[in-house]
Design an enzyme around this catalytic site. Structure first.
Site, PDB file in Angstrom:
ATOM      1  N   LYS A 109      41.755 -38.742  32.411  1.00 19.58           N
ATOM      2  CA  LYS A 109      40.606 -39.650  32.527  1.00 19.58           C
ATOM      3  C   LYS A 109      40.814 -40.866  31.640  1.00 19.58           C
ATOM      4  CE  LYS A 109      38.559 -36.592  35.057  1.00 19.58           C
ATOM      5  NZ  LYS A 109      38.751 -36.724  36.463  1.00 19.58           N
ATOM      6  N   SER A 131      40.484 -38.851  41.477  1.00 18.24           N
ATOM      7  CA  SER A 131      39.516 -39.288  40.472  1.00 18.24           C
ATOM      8  C   SER A 131      39.948 -40.518  39.687  1.00 18.24           C
ATOM      9  CB  SER A 131      39.195 -38.154  39.504  1.00 18.24           C
ATOM     10  OG  SER A 131      40.272 -37.904  38.636  1.00 18.24           O
TER      11      SER A 131
END
Length: 168
Positions: A81, A34
């Site tokens: 993230k 990701s």
């Protein structure tokens, strides 16, 4: 070495170690794709990063920072993230239920760098700053990837209120 000396070392060392891990930071393995290409850029490479707890104590999170947080979908899981928006920012979402959102006070908008291959705010919305646990400061393993992690936002993800295309 006497048992008493070893025991004394353990009794003093364990609390100091726990305090350092809890206050300063620790090294963690980054799994998944990701955050490619910033982290784990190759299929067979696994990055280990230093997660700096000290840098998020005051909730001073900035756009472009890569942070570790408790997943809003699964509290037993930590995710990593990039911060795309901070409180007050107007963000054009990628697949969220609202196409444009203002990040509420005490929250941030986070996304994985590998668009479409990330469970992020586009799935669960703005994230409470209380879920942020650390900031990724540097890659510590493998040695070929040793580096400080730069804080930046791709031009395509700059919040609308900061871009020249501001709608409000």
């Amino acid at each position: 070495m006497k048992i008493a000396t070893v025991l004394k070392s353990v009794i003093v060392g364990v609390p100091i170690g726990i305090t350092i891990l809890d206050s300063v930071g620790y090294v963690a393995r980054v799994d998944g794709i990701s955050m490619q290409p910033a982290l784990n850029p190759h299929q067979h490479t696994t990055d280990y990063v230093f997660l700096n707890r000290w840098s998020v104590k005051s909730y001073d999170i900035k756009r472009g920072d890569i942070i570790s947080l408790i997943s809003p979908k699964d509290p037993t899981q930590k995710i990593i993230k990039r911060v795309v928006g901070v409180q007050g920012d107007i963000v054009a979402t990628i697949s969220y239920k609202n196409h444009i959102i203002r990040v509420p006070e005490g929250h941030c908008w986070v996304e994985g760098d590998h668009t479409g291959h990330s469970m992020d705010s586009n799935n669960f919305g703005p994230v409470s700053l209380g879920l942020v646990t650390a900031k990724a400061s540097c890659i510590v393993w493998p040695p070929s990837r040793w580096q400080f992690i730069p804080s930046f936002l791709p031009d395509s993800r700059v919040p609308l209120n900061l871009s020249s295309k501001s709608i409000l």
